[in-house]
Scaffold this active site. Structure first.
Site, mmCIF file in Angstrom:
data_model
loop_
_atom_site.group_PDB
_atom_site.id
_atom_site.type_symbol
_atom_site.label_atom_id
_atom_site.label_comp_id
_atom_site.label_asym_id
_atom_site.label_seq_id
_atom_site.Cartn_x
_atom_site.Cartn_y
_atom_site.Cartn_z
ATOM 1 N N ASP A 153 -11.186 7.093 0.268
ATOM 2 C CA ASP A 153 -11.365 6.429 1.569
ATOM 3 C C ASP A 153 -11.816 7.372 2.675
ATOM 4 O O ASP A 153 -12.470 6.949 3.609
ATOM 5 C CB ASP A 153 -10.080 5.698 1.966
ATOM 6 N N ALA A 190 -11.449 -1.733 4.146
ATOM 7 C CA ALA A 190 -11.694 -3.068 3.575
ATOM 8 C C ALA A 190 -10.392 -3.872 3.543
ATOM 9 O O ALA A 190 -9.937 -4.353 4.574
ATOM 10 C CB ALA A 190 -12.371 -2.977 2.224
ATOM 11 N N TYR A 222 -7.264 -2.765 2.753
ATOM 12 C CA TYR A 222 -6.050 -2.014 3.056
ATOM 13 C C TYR A 222 -6.010 -1.508 4.496
ATOM 14 O O TYR A 222 -7.036 -1.194 5.067
ATOM 15 C CB TYR A 222 -5.951 -0.776 2.159
HETATM 16 CU CU LIG Z 1 -1.329 -0.239 -2.929
#
Ligand SMILES: [Cu+2]
Ligand SMILES: *[C@@H]1O[C@H](CO)[C@@H](O)[C@H](O)[C@H]1NC(C)=O
Ligand SMILES: *[C@@H]1O[C@H](CO)[C@@H](O)[C@H](O)[C@H]1NC(C)=O
Ligand SMILES: *[C@@H]1O[C@H](CO)[C@@H](O)[C@H](O)[C@H]1NC(C)=O
Ligand SMILES: *[C@@H]1O[C@H](CO)[C@@H](O)[C@H](O)[C@H]1NC(C)=O
Length: 698
Positions: A315, A397, A399
């Protein structure tokens, strides 16, 4: 004319440049100037990143020790730009001199995917004939294509396509209504998008098809909850009042609070960067950490069915924790008296952009700092703690990651990360079992097992740059029961193992020995304990990387192979999975494994070192996580050990304190004022159940 404008801009900028602390992120003006300077020589580019190229440590230390005579480190922009044909350029622009000092075409890499890159994919997917055909197979008519959504992810690495072309994979979903949670309606196929030509180049279609989920929507927004019977009514307000304001001050971006001083930076990739962290120990300003950040993360998913092996987002390296950061709102993200900082970035077109309130700084009550009662006579001292939080939240996205850098009065620094948001989900066919690689969290919704592995980069500066890292294990005395050294067999001690070269400077977690790691300055001993002054890394959520040795994730996420890696400091080594992460094959592994392989015998003893710590959790989803996950916290502590000569926060005013002599002379003991310390819950009288008394404390 153009030249004149540039010169004007440059002179305006020289003034600007002079004001900045060398660690400050680039301002919007500086970003605009860097872009203009690049444009002068290179047309037809779009911009991926324009960020601070941090000053070289040597220059910074020279300037720090003689600010009047040593040159102030220059402002330099680190530029990543993309030209036609997925050509990637890496450059450095000296903003003091107004010129490009380095410009290279970098072959075979893909820079991270920006929000703008992501936004385009959905509209392309909806118009693509082959995607429309696949939707039809799952029962979605062409007239409903506006109800089809996608979360574009980096492709990870797909051996069929390599890294020459800039690709994304579109994880597909359907929303019956625009307000419905799409993760209840995952689609089973996965289009691959070429960012350069802006078209779908391939669709991965599973052998066994999974039709569109027929379960009713499940949503978490207020409108949905109102329809489901509304909100609970038994919550009374908790108001935070700070009648005299805050106890911190900020000068530029340097924060001072309770003996701490820290410079707060921010970049598109790591988000918050804390630099030059010092602690004022009774007038003696002691360096503690030179730089600290979340440097990378990887979220490998555990379903072996193709193409789910590609789901292992980095990420930070593939999207940017700064780029994805939220604008924070008072009372929602932080409560109390808040100080915000904005974040400035470049957009694709080269214009500076600002995310308002990207960083939130505030204090919170932190319970008891310390307490002791003398059981003989009720004399007691109890002191309350507060903490200072420097936070940001980013949305990757589905999370959300909430990142809190927390300073404590006792010299501890804590990194807390809360995970919330929505599970990544996949479709199911009737009778399919999600086990063992996932969980059916809602009818027809398979949430795959996954890990969230974060890499914390710590450049220690424990009373100076020359530091040494030890692995510390709590172990039993080696000698057997009945032996002279350990006759009763009860002996145990802290066994220290020096991580002394790059090749051996790595360590896994071991909960059975309560393993911690010490960053020590062995040149300086604590006068009482005769042990080196140090900071200890305490981290207990440290799962091993579950993708196997030799697997794609193992190769790409070399940093995650061990809980701790130690390297000799190098200005260039900031990104443990490499500078450009998308579409790396891991052959060879970029970042940490490459640095270690290049310099295996380098000594890590009593020198400038960097500690890389990978921690996180393994997430087996469950229905409680759906449709939105209650925040799950994770904590890493950096605690002073043998650093101070006593508890460093005894001068924090107590809420109540009495000595045995004062009690003997008639001062009311702690039991006597028990009901006076706080307003009791139900407003009754003292002595009665639920009594109330005025606060007798500070
Ligand atoms: Cu998770
Ligand atoms: C680091 O902070 C200390 C004060 O805490 C200050 O004296 C020093 O100049 C700072 N160094 C830099 C490079 O800003
Ligand atoms: C507490 O906060 C709420 C919401 O911010 C506000 O409406 C209310 O007046 C406050 N109450 C007190 C006692 O300050
Ligand atoms: C913390 O700083 C204050 C001054 O702000 C000083 O009086 C105190 O001694 C310091 N505490 C420690 C433990 O160094
Ligand atoms: C505690 O409260 C009671 C009743 O309000 C009062 O009589 C007593 O003096 C208080 N004690 C202290 C130590 O303030």
């Amino acid at each position: 004319m153009v030249l004149e404008r540039l010169q004007q801009m440059a002179s305006h900028l020289t003034g600007q440049v002079a004001q900045h602390h060398p660690f400050d992120p680039l301002s919007t003006d500086e970003i605009a100037a860097a872009v203009a300077i690049v444009r002068k020589e290179h047309a037809d580019l779009f911009f991926n990143a324009v960020t601070l190229w941090e000053p070289r440590k040597e220059d910074m230390l020279k300037w720090q020790s003689s600010p009047d005579t040593a040159p102030k480190p220059r402002r330099v922009a680190d530029v990543v730009a993309i030209g036609r044909g997925s050509k990637v350029y890496d450059g450095l622009v000296d903003l003091n001199e107004g010129r490009i000092v380095q410009w290279e075409l970098t072959e075979g890499v893909q820079p991270l995917i920006t929000m703008e890159d992501l936004q385009i994919v959905e509209s392309v997917v909806r118009k693509d004939a082959k995607v429309i055909e696949q939707c039809g197979i799952l029962g979605i008519p062409e007239s409903d294509m506006h109800k089809v959504y996608c979360d574009p992810w980096t492709i990870g690495f797909d051996e069929r396509f390599g890294s020459g072309v800039r690709l994304q994979q579109a994880l597909m979903y359907y929303r019956p209504h625009p307000d419905d949670c799409q993760y209840t309606y995952p689609l089973d196929f996965c289009p691959i998008y070429n960012s350069d030509t802006q078209e779908i180049v391939h669709i991965d279609i599973p052998k066994v098809r999974r039709q569109l989920n027929q379960a009713p929507p499940i949503n978490y927004h207020a409108e949905a909850i109102e329809k489901e019977g509304g909100f609970r009514k038994d919550i009374k307000p908790i108001n935070i009042t700070q009648p005299e304001g805050v106890s911190f001050s900020i000068d530029g971006r340097t924060l001072k609070w309770q003996n701490w001083s820290v410079h707060i930076g921010f970049n598109y990739r790591e988000g918050i960067v804390l630099s030059n962290i010092t602690f004022n120990d009774k007038g003696n300003v002691r360096p503690v950490f030179w730089r600290m950040s979340l440097a990378e993360m990887v979220v490998p998913y555990g379903n072996p069915e193709r193409p789910h092996q590609r789901k292992h987002a980095f990420d930070l390296g593939e999207y940017g924790g700064g780029y994805m950061t939220n604008s924070l709102a008072l009372g929602c993200d932080c409560k109390g008296a808040i100080h915000y900082m904005d974040a400035a970035f470049v957009n694709r077109a080269g214009d500076p952009q600002t995310i308002k309130n990207a960083i939130c700084i505030h204090e919170e009550d932190a319970g008891i700092l310390f307490k002791h009662t003398d059981f003989r006579d009720e004399s007691c001292t109890v002191t309350r703690a507060r903490k200072l939080l420097i936070s940001h939240v980013f949305t990757a996205a589905n999370y959300e990651y909430c990142v809190y850098w927390i300073l404590h009065q006792d010299g501890t620094i804590q990194l807390e990360i809360k995970l919330t948001g929505i599970l990544n989900t996949y479709a199911m066919y009737p009778g399919e079992s999600a086990a063992p690689w996932g969980t059916e969290v809602y009818p027809g919704v398979n949430a795959h097992n996954h890990q969230h592995l974060f890499c914390l980069r710590v450049d220690p500066n424990i009373d100076g740059q020359a530091n040494t890292i030890f692995q510390v294990d709590a172990v039993a005395g080696e000698a057997p029961v009945g032996s002279e050294e350990n006759f009763y067999g009860n002996a145990f001690y802290a066994k220290k193992t020096k991580l002394d070269t790059m090749a051996t400077g790595m360590s896994d977690y071991d909960g059975s020995t309560s393993r911690t790691w010490e960053m020590a300055n062995t040149n300086k001993l604590n006068p009482y304990s005769k042990k080196p002054v140090s900071y200890k890394l305490v981290s207990r959520e440290v799962p091993p990387l579950l993708p196997k040795e030799g697997s794609l994730v193992w190769k790409r996420a070399g940093f995650a192979r061990h809980a701790v890696h130690v390297t000799k400091y190098d200005d260039e080594q900031l990104h443990p999975a490499g500078r450009h992460v998308p579409q790396t094959s891991g052959e060879p592994s970029a970042g940490l494994p490459a640095w270690i392989a290049a310099n295996p015998t380098a000594s890590l003893d009593n020198t400038d070192v960097v500690l890389w710590h990978t921690f996180g959790l393994t997430h087996f989803p469950s229905p409680e996580d759906y449709p939105v996950m209650p925040a799950e916290p994770m904590t890493v502590l950096l605690r002073p050990r043998n650093f101070f000569t006593q508890n460093p926060c005894m001068d924090v005013p107590p809420s109540y304190s009495s000595t045995p002599s004062q009690i003997a002379e008639g001062k009311t003991g702690i039991r006597g004022i028990v009901d006076n310390l706080s307003r009791l819950a139900f407003g009754g009288k003292v002595g009665e159940k639920g009594g109330s008394g005025d606060c007798g404390c500070n």
